[in-house]
Enzyme design. Structure first.
Site, PDB file in Angstrom:
ATOM      1  N   HIS A 163       9.885  -3.209   8.319  1.00 30.99           N
ATOM      2  CA  HIS A 163       8.737  -3.609   7.506  1.00 30.99           C
ATOM      3  C   HIS A 163       9.102  -3.980   6.070  1.00 30.99           C
ATOM      4  CE1 HIS A 163       4.622  -4.007   6.291  1.00 30.99           C
ATOM      5  NE2 HIS A 163       4.756  -3.076   5.372  1.00 30.99           N
ATOM      6  N   PHE A 184       0.837  -1.207   0.000  1.00 33.87           N
ATOM      7  CA  PHE A 184       0.000   0.000   0.000  1.00 33.87           C
ATOM      8  C   PHE A 184       0.870   1.254   0.000  1.00 33.87           C
ATOM      9  CE2 PHE A 184      -2.551   3.123   2.511  1.00 33.87           C
ATOM     10  CZ  PHE A 184      -3.662   3.205   1.675  1.00 33.87           C
ATOM     11  N   ASP A 244       8.682  -4.159  13.439  1.00 37.52           N
ATOM     12  CA  ASP A 244       7.998  -3.639  12.253  1.00 37.52           C
ATOM     13  C   ASP A 244       7.164  -2.455  12.715  1.00 37.52           C
ATOM     14  OD1 ASP A 244       6.132  -3.139  10.166  1.00 37.52           O
ATOM     15  OD2 ASP A 244       6.241  -5.217   9.490  1.00 37.52           O
ATOM     16  N   SER A 291       3.367  -6.878   2.723  1.00 41.07           N
ATOM     17  CA  SER A 291       2.435  -5.973   3.380  1.00 41.07           C
ATOM     18  C   SER A 291       1.012  -6.128   2.823  1.00 41.07           C
ATOM     19  CB  SER A 291       2.938  -4.528   3.239  1.00 41.07           C
ATOM     20  OG  SER A 291       2.257  -3.662   4.116  1.00 41.07           O
ATOM     21  N   MET A 292       0.413  -5.062   2.262  1.00 38.59           N
ATOM     22  CA  MET A 292      -0.892  -5.224   1.621  1.00 38.59           C
ATOM     23  C   MET A 292      -0.807  -6.235   0.491  1.00 38.59           C
ATOM     24  SD  MET A 292      -3.299  -2.533  -0.488  1.00 38.59           S
ATOM     25  CE  MET A 292      -2.239  -2.560  -1.945  1.00 38.59           C
TER      26      MET A 292
END
Length: 259
Positions: free
Chosen positions: A224, A25, A194, A93-94
């Protein structure tokens, strides 16, 4: 709008085993480009698309939603399934949430998935305020470049568009409800430190998927965006070993292309 330098999508025509990579994202393919190139060098067919609204300016995300982002990776997966005999999906992530939904909806057509710091929930007080606040505030502070390695930057937005953040929150809820439908082998790599996605998201995902072949790897030296961080090589090598284990063999033929 022109695409930011480094944020271009990437494709490599390799052998019969394919990998679709999904970025995060407000991020871009740049965060996964070294991973994609690592796999391409080992003969795999690789697709790393640029998600709608990403890689240009944050205002462009305001008119996109999770349906747009998912439609893009779903389209890429269908193309790859026509091209390759065995297909894997990897995400950050996303992109991990997109990967999980592709696995839930496409079933055995997806041979296995690898997730790096996958998101499952929008956290914080702002999350509950998004349905209202997004109509009055256009954006908030960005989340890009959470990287422990000095001198490394992620090509991503310095602002988070709140209409898109609201859509992301809705998407995470949809994916969470579909997690029991995920049955494929899973490689999950996550960072204890993270600052964007807490480890509880990975724990939630592991507790709800139905997969029995699950490998969990801790990325102790990375934040992250671990695919650009100290543990990047480990991610690349673990994911390739994961593919090798689940595939009869990997062809080393093919040509690279950047679009």
């Amino acid at each position: 709008m022109p695409v930011l330098p480094g944020a271009e999508p990437y494709r490599h025509e390799g052998g019969d085993v394919g990998v679709l990579l999904c970025h995060g994202f407000t991020g871009s393919p740049q965060s996964l480009r070294p991973w994609a190139e690592f796999l391409a060098e080992r003969g795999l067919t690789v697709s790393l698309p640029l998600l709608p609204g990403h890689g240009t300016r944050w205002q462009d995300m305001q008119v996109t939603s999770w349906q747009d982002w998912y439609a893009e990776v779903d389209r890429e997966l269908r193309v790859m399934l026509e091209r390759c005999g065995r297909v894997f999906v990897f995400g950050l992530s996303m992109g991990g949430a997109l990967t999980l939904r592709l696995a839930a909806r496409h079933g055995d057509a997806v041979r296995g998935i690898a997730l790096v710091n996958p998101g499952n929930k929008v956290h914080g007080v702002m999350a509950h305020a998004l349905p209202v606040v997004r109509h009055f505030v256009a954006s908030t502070e960005g989340i890009a470049s959470d990287i422990a390695k000095e001198g490394v930057q992620e090509v991503g937005y310095d602002r988070v568009p709140l209409h898109a953040a609201h859509s992301l929150r809705q998407f995470f809820r949809v994916v969470d409800g579909e997690l029991p439908q995920v049955t494929q082998p899973v490689l999950l790599l996550h960072s204890p430190q993270d600052h964007v996605v807490p480890p509880s998201d990975s724990a939630r995902i592991l507790s709800r998927i139905s997969s029995t072949d699950v490998t969990e790897v801790l990325l102790e030296r990375s934040y992250h965006v671990a695919t650009l961080d100290h543990d990047a090589e480990r991610i690349f090598e673990e994911s390739h070993a994961f593919i090798e284990r689940l595939s009869a063999g990997v062809s080393r033929e093919g040509n690279e292309s950047v679009v």
